[in-house]
Write an enzyme that holds these catalytic residues in place. Structure first.
Site, mmCIF file in Angstrom:
data_model
loop_
_atom_site.group_PDB
_atom_site.id
_atom_site.type_symbol
_atom_site.label_atom_id
_atom_site.label_comp_id
_atom_site.label_asym_id
_atom_site.label_seq_id
_atom_site.Cartn_x
_atom_site.Cartn_y
_atom_site.Cartn_z
ATOM 1 N N LYS A 99 -6.938 4.054 -40.133
ATOM 2 C CA LYS A 99 -5.867 4.329 -39.162
ATOM 3 C C LYS A 99 -5.593 3.089 -38.303
ATOM 4 C CE LYS A 99 -6.681 6.490 -35.035
ATOM 5 N NZ LYS A 99 -6.088 5.701 -33.936
ATOM 6 N N ASN A 100 -6.662 2.473 -37.789
ATOM 7 C CA ASN A 100 -6.448 1.374 -36.849
ATOM 8 C C ASN A 100 -6.007 0.073 -37.525
ATOM 9 O OD1 ASN A 100 -7.030 3.120 -34.818
ATOM 10 N ND2 ASN A 100 -9.022 2.234 -34.281
ATOM 11 N N CYS B 122 -4.672 8.663 -20.629
ATOM 12 C CA CYS B 122 -4.951 9.621 -21.689
ATOM 13 C C CYS B 122 -6.321 10.209 -21.434
ATOM 14 C CB CYS B 122 -4.843 8.985 -23.062
ATOM 15 S SG CYS B 122 -6.143 7.832 -23.415
ATOM 16 N N ARG C 77 -6.547 3.396 -19.650
ATOM 17 C CA ARG C 77 -6.075 2.568 -20.770
ATOM 18 C C ARG C 77 -4.777 1.803 -20.475
ATOM 19 N NH1 ARG C 77 -6.977 5.706 -26.354
ATOM 20 N NH2 ARG C 77 -7.058 3.609 -27.180
ATOM 21 N N ASP D 145 -15.622 4.604 -30.803
ATOM 22 C CA ASP D 145 -15.030 5.665 -31.624
ATOM 23 C C ASP D 145 -16.077 6.482 -32.397
ATOM 24 O OD1 ASP D 145 -12.526 5.029 -30.734
ATOM 25 O OD2 ASP D 145 -11.861 4.035 -32.565
ATOM 26 N N ARG E 168 -4.413 13.426 -36.229
ATOM 27 C CA ARG E 168 -3.919 12.085 -35.899
ATOM 28 C C ARG E 168 -4.721 11.025 -36.641
ATOM 29 N NH1 ARG E 168 -4.852 10.558 -30.480
ATOM 30 N NH2 ARG E 168 -4.238 8.654 -31.481
HETATM 31 C C1 UD1 Z 1 -8.330 0.357 -29.920
HETATM 32 C C2 UD1 Z 1 -8.406 1.436 -30.978
HETATM 33 C C3 UD1 Z 1 -9.239 2.619 -30.482
HETATM 34 C C4 UD1 Z 1 -10.603 2.133 -29.982
HETATM 35 C C5 UD1 Z 1 -10.450 0.974 -28.994
HETATM 36 C C6 UD1 Z 1 -11.784 0.360 -28.615
HETATM 37 C C7 UD1 Z 1 -6.328 1.171 -32.200
HETATM 38 C C8 UD1 Z 1 -4.987 1.729 -32.539
HETATM 39 N N1 UD1 Z 1 -7.062 1.856 -31.312
HETATM 40 O O1 UD1 Z 1 -7.648 0.923 -28.784
HETATM 41 O O2 UD1 Z 1 -9.424 3.527 -31.574
HETATM 42 O O3 UD1 Z 1 -11.260 3.205 -29.328
HETATM 43 O O4 UD1 Z 1 -9.626 -0.074 -29.553
HETATM 44 O O5 UD1 Z 1 -12.464 -0.092 -29.735
HETATM 45 O O6 UD1 Z 1 -6.735 0.168 -32.742
HETATM 46 N N2 UD1 Z 1 -7.815 -2.848 -21.361
HETATM 47 C C9 UD1 Z 1 -7.261 -3.296 -20.178
HETATM 48 N N3 UD1 Z 1 -5.983 -3.796 -20.192
HETATM 49 C C10 UD1 Z 1 -5.247 -3.878 -21.339
HETATM 50 C C11 UD1 Z 1 -5.822 -3.433 -22.545
HETATM 51 C C12 UD1 Z 1 -7.105 -2.926 -22.535
HETATM 52 O O7 UD1 Z 1 -7.897 -3.230 -19.139
HETATM 53 O O8 UD1 Z 1 -4.106 -4.339 -21.290
HETATM 54 C C13 UD1 Z 1 -9.199 -2.296 -21.396
HETATM 55 C C14 UD1 Z 1 -9.228 -0.805 -21.757
HETATM 56 O O9 UD1 Z 1 -9.008 0.031 -20.641
HETATM 57 C C15 UD1 Z 1 -10.628 -0.659 -22.337
HETATM 58 C C16 UD1 Z 1 -10.873 -2.027 -23.009
HETATM 59 O O10 UD1 Z 1 -9.919 -2.916 -22.447
HETATM 60 O O11 UD1 Z 1 -11.577 -0.475 -21.318
HETATM 61 C C17 UD1 Z 1 -10.712 -2.023 -24.510
HETATM 62 O O12 UD1 Z 1 -9.520 -1.349 -24.870
HETATM 63 P P1 UD1 Z 1 -8.646 -1.779 -26.129
HETATM 64 O O13 UD1 Z 1 -9.482 -2.595 -27.078
HETATM 65 O O14 UD1 Z 1 -7.374 -2.368 -25.661
HETATM 66 O O15 UD1 Z 1 -8.320 -0.361 -26.806
HETATM 67 P P2 UD1 Z 1 -7.045 -0.044 -27.664
HETATM 68 O O16 UD1 Z 1 -6.545 -1.292 -28.287
HETATM 69 O O17 UD1 Z 1 -6.101 0.793 -26.851
#
Ligand code: UD1
Length: 418
Positions: free
Chosen positions: A22-23, A117, A122, A305, A397
């Site tokens: 998925k990712n 969420c 996030r 995850d 999903r």
């Molecule tokens: C992706 C994965 C999700 C997984 C997560 C962590 C996809 C589609 N989803 O989610 O399944 O659980 O990585 O491995 O690939 N953060 C900020 N600011 C930002 C972005 C992130 O503070 O702009 C923080 C988040 O709150 C979190 C951390 O960074 O604490 C990591 O999040 P991130 O790697 O961005 O998660 P996703 O990419 O949303």
């Protein structure tokens, strides 16, 4: 709302074919927006998030077809709406992945700001700061990110926190920018490498993916490609836990064992017998496992995850264990539901203390997010009696044909209509 009815107690045995990740498929679908030529994607899992992304691309004007084997063929040359509405982004945060490609190829994008969420706030501030550093003009108005640029420029971007979709958005923006982009503290997940492999096939110049320093040299345009997505490591790991929790014997095929080394290590430590050959993993568990301590962190450490599924496993394993969630601030929603099934778990901040119990008992439970649903299904598979998992749309999903795959290996699981 549909529910799953599970009657627990049967060891799972047999073979499971692992689906595409998925990712990986979500960013790769978004990457199709970068080319005017046909992008053909194979090993696409049949998931609700894929359907949402396909609808989003179609709404934007892309021409899209899917064959009976789920090969998706996209031509984005006809895209004329650069817009991701709230209705789509609220069901799937990964819609934010269209921001980088839209800006890079078409110079504009209007994408709904994802809200909070179930697993935490996030934010996407790091995506936006990165794109601003590349020269994009970005404002947030009425809940929408409105971004414009004449031409993105290469930049030096240093993420204070490694972000998976943030790294992917910047990579996709940088492949068509002028000059070089340096991403420091980039995420190192296998799905980043998969996206980079696909982009390279389209003609992008990317180095260092899989390490924390990625360098991208922009090119004028990208061509089409034919690419198969990576197998899903989280689905693989979830089925390994399904075998471990029911004390069963499974063979997982079409997977990539090298992407889940830490999971295999933890399960072996707990007492499961695991062997690996090429794209196949065999697991056998005859007696109750020992509980294992876990700290979630970015790849290659233990994935957030898989935290919920391991809490389910630990809750009926021998001894006391500690699970620390370091990635998301509110990812223990499954714990209260597991407690309703007889688990003994205390939460203190970002730490769960689990005392293994002899048995879990079936109960009606509520899924709150994708991986929480998986943990409740796993608990239901081993619990005495019947478990009804409500709000099952979360599982659709991210897990392809979950009840068909589980039924094939002996589980007693049925979908109850709305
Ligand atoms: C992706 C994965 C999700 C997984 C997560 C962590 C996809 C589609 N989803 O989610 O399944 O659980 O990585 O491995 O690939 N953060 C900020 N600011 C930002 C972005 C992130 O503070 O702009 C923080 C988040 O709150 C979190 C951390 O960074 O604490 C990591 O999040 P991130 O790697 O961005 O998660 P996703 O990419 O949303």
């Amino acid at each position: 709302m549909e529910k799953l009815l599970i009657t627990g107690g049967k060891p799972l045995e047999g073979e499971v074919k692992i689906s595409g990740a998925k990712n990986s498929v979500l960013p790769i679908l978004a990457a199709s927006l970068l080319s005017d030529e046909e992008v053909i994607i194979g090993n696409v899992p049949h998931l609700q998030d894929v359907t949402t992304t396909i609808s989003l691309l179609t709404e934007m004007g892309a021409t899209l077809s899917i064959d009976e084997k789920m090969k998706v063929c996209i031509n984005a040359s006809s895209v004329n709406k650069f817009y991701a509405p709230y209705e789509m982004v609220k069901t799937m945060r990964a819609s934010i992945l269209v921001l980088g490609p839209l800006l890079a190829h078409f110079g504009e994008a209007k994408v709904s700001l994802p809200g909070g969420c179930a697993i935490g706030s996030r934010p996407v501030n790091l995506h936006l700061e990165g794109l601003k550093a590349m020269g994009a003009n970005i404002k947030v108005e009425d809940g929408y990110i409105i971004a414009k640029t004449k031409k993105l420029k290469g930049a030096k971007i240093s993420f204070p926190t490694a972000t998976v979709t943030g790294t992917e958005n910047i990579m996709m923006a940088a492949v068509l920018a002028s000059g070089k982009t340096y991403i420091k503290n980039a995420a190192k997940e296998p799905e980043i490498i998969d996206l980079a492999n696909c982009l390279r096939l389209m003609g992008a110049k990317i180095q260092g993916d899989g390490s924390s320093n990625i360098i991208i040299e922009g090119v004028k345009n990208l061509k089409g490609c034919n690419y198969d997505v990576l197998p899903d490591r989280i689905e693989t790991a979830t089925f390994l836990v399904a075998a471990a929790i029911t004390r069963g014997k499974l063979t997982l095929t079409h997977t990539r064992p090298d992407t889940i080394k830490i999971i295999i290590e933890k399960l072996k430590k707990a007492g499961a017998k695991i062997s690996v050959k090429n794209d196949i993993i065999n697991i056998e568990t005859k007696s109750k496992l020992d509980a294992v301590n876990i700290v979630t962190n970015p790849y290659p450490d233990f994935p957030t995850d898989m935290q919920a599924q391991f809490i389910a496993l630990n809750s009926i394993s021998k001894g006391k264990s500690k699970v620390v969630e370091s990635v998301f601030e509110n990812r223990f929603m499954h714990v209260q539901e597991l407690v309703r099934m007889g688990a003994d778990i205390d939460i203190n901040g970002n730490t769960a203390i689990i005392k293994g119990v002899k048995d879990l008992t079936g109960a009606p439970v509520m899924a709150t997010d994708l991986r929480a649903s998986a943990s409740l299904i796993l608990a239901g598979l081993v619990a005495k009696g019947q478990t009804i998992v409500d709000r099952i749309y979360h599982i659709d999903r991210g897990y392809e044909c979950i009840e068909e795959k589980l039924t094939k290996i002996g589980a007693n699981i049925k979908r109850l209509p709305k």
